[in-house]
Design a protein around this motif. Structure first.
Motif, PDB file in Angstrom:
ATOM      1  N   GLU A  48     -36.742 -11.424 -70.921  1.00 54.65           N
ATOM      2  CA  GLU A  48     -35.349 -11.008 -70.706  1.00 54.65           C
ATOM      3  C   GLU A  48     -34.865 -11.377 -69.308  1.00 54.65           C
ATOM      4  O   GLU A  48     -33.654 -11.385 -69.044  1.00 54.65           O
ATOM      5  CB  GLU A  48     -35.200  -9.503 -70.935  1.00 54.65           C
ATOM      6  N   ARG A  49     -35.770 -11.706 -68.398  1.00 55.36           N
ATOM      7  CA  ARG A  49     -35.410 -12.098 -67.028  1.00 55.36           C
ATOM      8  C   ARG A  49     -35.368 -13.613 -66.949  1.00 55.36           C
ATOM      9  O   ARG A  49     -36.388 -14.277 -66.838  1.00 55.36           O
ATOM     10  CB  ARG A  49     -36.428 -11.538 -66.035  1.00 55.36           C
ATOM     11  N   ASP A  50     -34.185 -14.162 -66.986  1.00 51.16           N
ATOM     12  CA  ASP A  50     -34.036 -15.617 -66.981  1.00 51.16           C
ATOM     13  C   ASP A  50     -34.289 -16.233 -65.617  1.00 51.16           C
ATOM     14  O   ASP A  50     -34.771 -17.362 -65.517  1.00 51.16           O
ATOM     15  CB  ASP A  50     -32.612 -16.002 -67.419  1.00 51.16           C
ATOM     16  N   THR A  51     -33.913 -15.523 -64.556  1.00 50.96           N
ATOM     17  CA  THR A  51     -33.950 -16.076 -63.206  1.00 50.96           C
ATOM     18  C   THR A  51     -34.565 -15.069 -62.235  1.00 50.96           C
ATOM     19  O   THR A  51     -34.869 -13.934 -62.608  1.00 50.96           O
ATOM     20  CB  THR A  51     -32.526 -16.420 -62.708  1.00 50.96           C
ATOM     21  N   VAL A  52     -34.685 -15.492 -60.982  1.00 53.83           N
ATOM     22  CA  VAL A  52     -35.187 -14.601 -59.936  1.00 53.83           C
ATOM     23  C   VAL A  52     -34.047 -13.859 -59.245  1.00 53.83           C
ATOM     24  O   VAL A  52     -34.266 -13.153 -58.258  1.00 53.83           O
ATOM     25  CB  VAL A  52     -35.997 -15.376 -58.874  1.00 53.83           C
ATOM     26  N   ILE A  53     -32.835 -13.993 -59.755  1.00 50.96           N
ATOM     27  CA  ILE A  53     -31.677 -13.331 -59.158  1.00 50.96           C
ATOM     28  C   ILE A  53     -31.857 -11.814 -59.232  1.00 50.96           C
ATOM     29  O   ILE A  53     -32.353 -11.277 -60.229  1.00 50.96           O
ATOM     30  CB  ILE A  53     -30.385 -13.790 -59.865  1.00 50.96           C
ATOM     31  N   ARG A  54     -31.482 -11.126 -58.158  1.00 54.33           N
ATOM     32  CA  ARG A  54     -31.591  -9.672 -58.111  1.00 54.33           C
ATOM     33  C   ARG A  54     -30.317  -9.033 -58.644  1.00 54.33           C
ATOM     34  O   ARG A  54     -29.248  -9.635 -58.582  1.00 54.33           O
ATOM     35  CB  ARG A  54     -31.841  -9.232 -56.669  1.00 54.33           C
ATOM     36  N   PRO A  55     -30.405  -7.801 -59.161  1.00 54.90           N
ATOM     37  CA  PRO A  55     -29.207  -7.136 -59.684  1.00 54.90           C
ATOM     38  C   PRO A  55     -28.084  -7.122 -58.646  1.00 54.90           C
ATOM     39  O   PRO A  55     -28.299  -6.731 -57.495  1.00 54.90           O
ATOM     40  CB  PRO A  55     -29.699  -5.722 -60.007  1.00 54.90           C
ATOM     41  N   GLY A  56     -26.929  -7.565 -59.050  1.00 57.62           N
ATOM     42  CA  GLY A  56     -25.761  -7.556 -58.177  1.00 57.62           C
ATOM     43  C   GLY A  56     -25.567  -8.803 -57.351  1.00 57.62           C
ATOM     44  O   GLY A  56     -24.510  -8.988 -56.739  1.00 57.62           O
ATOM     45  N   GLU A  57     -26.573  -9.683 -57.274  1.00 56.85           N
ATOM     46  CA  GLU A  57     -26.417 -10.904 -56.489  1.00 56.85           C
ATOM     47  C   GLU A  57     -25.422 -11.857 -57.149  1.00 56.85           C
ATOM     48  O   GLU A  57     -25.323 -11.929 -58.374  1.00 56.85           O
ATOM     49  CB  GLU A  57     -27.757 -11.616 -56.306  1.00 56.85           C
ATOM     50  N   ILE A  58     -24.716 -12.583 -56.312  1.00 54.49           N
ATOM     51  CA  ILE A  58     -23.729 -13.557 -56.758  1.00 54.49           C
ATOM     52  C   ILE A  58     -24.192 -14.943 -56.327  1.00 54.49           C
ATOM     53  O   ILE A  58     -24.559 -15.152 -55.164  1.00 54.49           O
ATOM     54  CB  ILE A  58     -22.349 -13.266 -56.143  1.00 54.49           C
ATOM     55  N   VAL A  59     -24.187 -15.895 -57.244  1.00 59.77           N
ATOM     56  CA  VAL A  59     -24.428 -17.283 -56.868  1.00 59.77           C
ATOM     57  C   VAL A  59     -23.194 -17.777 -56.131  1.00 59.77           C
ATOM     58  O   VAL A  59     -22.084 -17.772 -56.684  1.00 59.77           O
ATOM     59  CB  VAL A  59     -24.699 -18.160 -58.101  1.00 59.77           C
ATOM     60  N   THR A  60     -23.361 -18.177 -54.878  1.00 64.78           N
ATOM     61  CA  THR A  60     -22.215 -18.603 -54.072  1.00 64.78           C
ATOM     62  C   THR A  60     -22.146 -20.111 -53.874  1.00 64.78           C
ATOM     63  O   THR A  60     -21.052 -20.660 -53.665  1.00 64.78           O
ATOM     64  CB  THR A  60     -22.226 -17.928 -52.697  1.00 64.78           C
ATOM     65  N   ALA A  61     -23.289 -20.794 -53.919  1.00 66.08           N
ATOM     66  CA  ALA A  61     -23.263 -22.238 -53.682  1.00 66.08           C
ATOM     67  C   ALA A  61     -24.557 -22.882 -54.121  1.00 66.08           C
ATOM     68  O   ALA A  61     -25.588 -22.222 -54.309  1.00 66.08           O
ATOM     69  CB  ALA A  61     -23.024 -22.533 -52.198  1.00 66.08           C
ATOM     70  N   VAL A  62     -24.487 -24.191 -54.276  1.00 69.76           N
ATOM     71  CA  VAL A  62     -25.652 -25.050 -54.446  1.00 69.76           C
ATOM     72  C   VAL A  62     -25.657 -26.014 -53.266  1.00 69.76           C
ATOM     73  O   VAL A  62     -24.623 -26.583 -52.918  1.00 69.76           O
ATOM     74  CB  VAL A  62     -25.599 -25.834 -55.765  1.00 69.76           C
ATOM     75  N   LEU A  63     -26.814 -26.178 -52.631  1.00 68.70           N
ATOM     76  CA  LEU A  63     -26.933 -27.078 -51.487  1.00 68.70           C
ATOM     77  C   LEU A  63     -27.858 -28.232 -51.829  1.00 68.70           C
ATOM     78  O   LEU A  63     -29.016 -28.023 -52.225  1.00 68.70           O
ATOM     79  CB  LEU A  63     -27.445 -26.326 -50.264  1.00 68.70           C
ATOM     80  N   LEU A  64     -27.333 -29.451 -51.678  1.00 69.42           N
ATOM     81  CA  LEU A  64     -28.084 -30.662 -51.966  1.00 69.42           C
ATOM     82  C   LEU A  64     -28.480 -31.332 -50.668  1.00 69.42           C
ATOM     83  O   LEU A  64     -27.611 -31.637 -49.840  1.00 69.42           O
ATOM     84  CB  LEU A  64     -27.231 -31.623 -52.806  1.00 69.42           C
ATOM     85  N   THR A 110     -20.136 -24.227 -61.644  1.00 67.06           N
ATOM     86  CA  THR A 110     -21.483 -24.569 -61.189  1.00 67.06           C
ATOM     87  C   THR A 110     -22.409 -23.352 -61.283  1.00 67.06           C
ATOM     88  O   THR A 110     -23.529 -23.446 -61.793  1.00 67.06           O
ATOM     89  CB  THR A 110     -21.433 -25.094 -59.748  1.00 67.06           C
ATOM     90  N   GLY A 111     -21.942 -22.205 -60.789  1.00 65.88           N
ATOM     91  CA  GLY A 111     -22.754 -20.997 -60.863  1.00 65.88           C
ATOM     92  C   GLY A 111     -23.005 -20.555 -62.287  1.00 65.88           C
ATOM     93  O   GLY A 111     -24.120 -20.157 -62.648  1.00 65.88           O
ATOM     94  N   GLY A 112     -21.979 -20.629 -63.113  1.00 71.27           N
ATOM     95  CA  GLY A 112     -22.128 -20.237 -64.504  1.00 71.27           C
ATOM     96  C   GLY A 112     -23.081 -21.134 -65.267  1.00 71.27           C
ATOM     97  O   GLY A 112     -23.824 -20.677 -66.140  1.00 71.27           O
ATOM     98  N   ASN A 113     -23.071 -22.432 -64.956  1.00 76.18           N
ATOM     99  CA  ASN A 113     -23.985 -23.362 -65.595  1.00 76.18           C
ATOM    100  C   ASN A 113     -25.433 -22.944 -65.341  1.00 76.18           C
ATOM    101  O   ASN A 113     -26.275 -22.956 -66.240  1.00 76.18           O
ATOM    102  CB  ASN A 113     -23.731 -24.776 -65.056  1.00 76.18           C
ATOM    103  N   LEU A 114     -25.726 -22.543 -64.114  1.00 76.88           N
ATOM    104  CA  LEU A 114     -27.082 -22.107 -63.781  1.00 76.88           C
ATOM    105  C   LEU A 114     -27.481 -20.843 -64.533  1.00 76.88           C
ATOM    106  O   LEU A 114     -28.647 -20.643 -64.855  1.00 76.88           O
ATOM    107  CB  LEU A 114     -27.185 -21.845 -62.281  1.00 76.88           C
ATOM    108  N   LEU A 115     -26.505 -19.975 -64.786  1.00 78.16           N
ATOM    109  CA  LEU A 115     -26.795 -18.662 -65.367  1.00 78.16           C
ATOM    110  C   LEU A 115     -26.617 -18.609 -66.879  1.00 78.16           C
ATOM    111  O   LEU A 115     -26.762 -17.544 -67.479  1.00 78.16           O
ATOM    112  CB  LEU A 115     -25.915 -17.599 -64.704  1.00 78.16           C
ATOM    113  N   GLN A 116     -26.297 -19.738 -67.506  1.00 71.73           N
ATOM    114  CA  GLN A 116     -26.152 -19.709 -68.962  1.00 71.73           C
ATOM    115  C   GLN A 116     -27.478 -19.345 -69.613  1.00 71.73           C
ATOM    116  O   GLN A 116     -28.554 -19.602 -69.076  1.00 71.73           O
ATOM    117  CB  GLN A 116     -25.647 -21.052 -69.474  1.00 71.73           C
TER     118      GLN A 116
END
Length: 345
Positions: A202-218, A109-115
């Motif tokens: 080059e910046r695909d997302t608003v993720i900060r350096p070192g942050e890890i996607v841990t979950a998606v909440l619906l 799930t996290g990888g799908n978001l970051l592709q």
């Protein structure tokens, strides 16, 4: 492939510490996109930090009625989960449209978001690409750009985001949970997680350096809501979207109480159609009203010579999806004794 070091983390804290202590490192889950980019020389991390042993694989219902999806959950597990199929059908449909069964079994799930984009100029290191090498130029703009963006692009980049899942999450008002070792956990709306290219493609997302996607909440679906995902592509199996639509609809006494509409395949990120939503909210969802709302949204499109067809394709797709949802919601209302949409004076 360039040699790299490898670290397998057992906790979030270990993963964040490894990232901080290894310059040039990247996190890896299923690796279905990152490893390919490493083979092409597009990505050249000094260190890979494996997240697959982290306790991020569960899909669980919370006391609030929300669904928490761990970032390590596979696309297959998410697509077939009973609560996803019953409450969020657009998400299940998007995942099943997104890749082959073999890839869904591995992709997270996290990888799908970051592709990253599948723009062929991005993946070819012999061609200039501002996303891969800022300031080098955009070969796609004057090249073959049939599959590229018609909304929100800039002079620096016309790439599109490839995820089907992310389009559904944007329409479903999901949130992305992020963790870093210094600041802890924060949440970002799925519709705001990916960026438009602007001056920094080059910046695909608003993720900060070192942050890890841990979950998606619906969030829990609203009573009476219906949702749908539909994708137009060049072949029936395993192809990225030329255009796609995810939509959520709630009718109340024949008028639109809530509508969420997101496009895929048209922009650098999933495109939440705020203009169309505003026009439809409170209105009777006639075919004419739906088409006018969608046209108002797509008025912002700036197609290039090779992809102008995408505007008509997206318009027809969105109108068809919304018409299907109106019929579905009206049928449900009729079954419960409420007046259907087309009976509203």
């Amino acid at each position: 492939m360039k040699p790299f070091a490898y670290v397998r983390a057992a906790t979030l804290q270990e993963a964040a510490a490894a990232y901080a202590s290894h310059p040039g490192s990247r996190y890896i889950g299923g690796g279905t996109n990152l490893v390919d980019l490493m083979k092409h020389g597009v990505e050249t991390p000094e260190t890979l930090i494996d997240l697959t042993r982290l306790p991020l694989h569960d899909i669980e219902e919370l006391d609030t009625g929300s669904l928490r999806v761990g970032a390590g959950a596979s696309n297959t597990d998410l697509a077939v989960h009973p609560l996803v199929r019953s409450r969020y059908p657009a998400l299940s449909q998007a995942l099943l449209a997104g890749a082959s069964g073999q890839l869904r079994n591995v992709a997270t799930t996290g990888g799908n978001l970051l592709q990253r984009t599948r723009c062929p100029y991005f993946q070819d290191v012999s061609k200039p690409c501002n996303k891969r090498e800022p300031g080098s130029g955009c070969a796609a703009r004057d090249g073959v750009h049939r599959d590229h963006a018609v909304l929100g692009h800039s002079a620096h980049c016309i790439a599109t985001h490839p995820s089907d899942m992310a389009v559904a999450l944007a329409a479903l008002d999901a949130e992305i949970e992020l963790y870093d070792g210094e600041h802890g956990t924060r949440r970002v709306a799925a519709a705001d997680f990916h960026r438009l290219p602007g001056d920094h493609p080059e910046r695909d997302t608003v993720i900060r350096p070192g942050e890890i996607v841990t979950a998606v909440l619906l969030p829990p679906p609203a009573p009476g809501s219906v949702s749908l995902y539909r994708k137009a592509r060049d072949r029936a199996s395993y192809a990225f979207a030329l255009a796609s639509v995810a939509a959520v609809l709630v009718l109340d006494d024949g008028r639109v109480r809530h509508v969420a509409l997101a496009f895929g395949g048209l922009a650098h990120r999933p495109w939440r159609a705020a203009t169309a939503e505003e026009r439809l909210t409170g209105a009777a969802p006639t075919g004419e009203a739906v088409r006018e709302a969608v046209d108002a949204e797509l008025a912002a499109a700036r197609p290039l010579p090779g992809n102008a067809f995408k505007v008509d394709l997206a318009r027809n797709l969105a109108c068809d999806v919304l018409a299907t949802l109106v019929r579905s919601a009206s049928a449900s209302a009729s079954a419960s004794g409420a007046p259907p949409a087309h009976h509203r004076p």
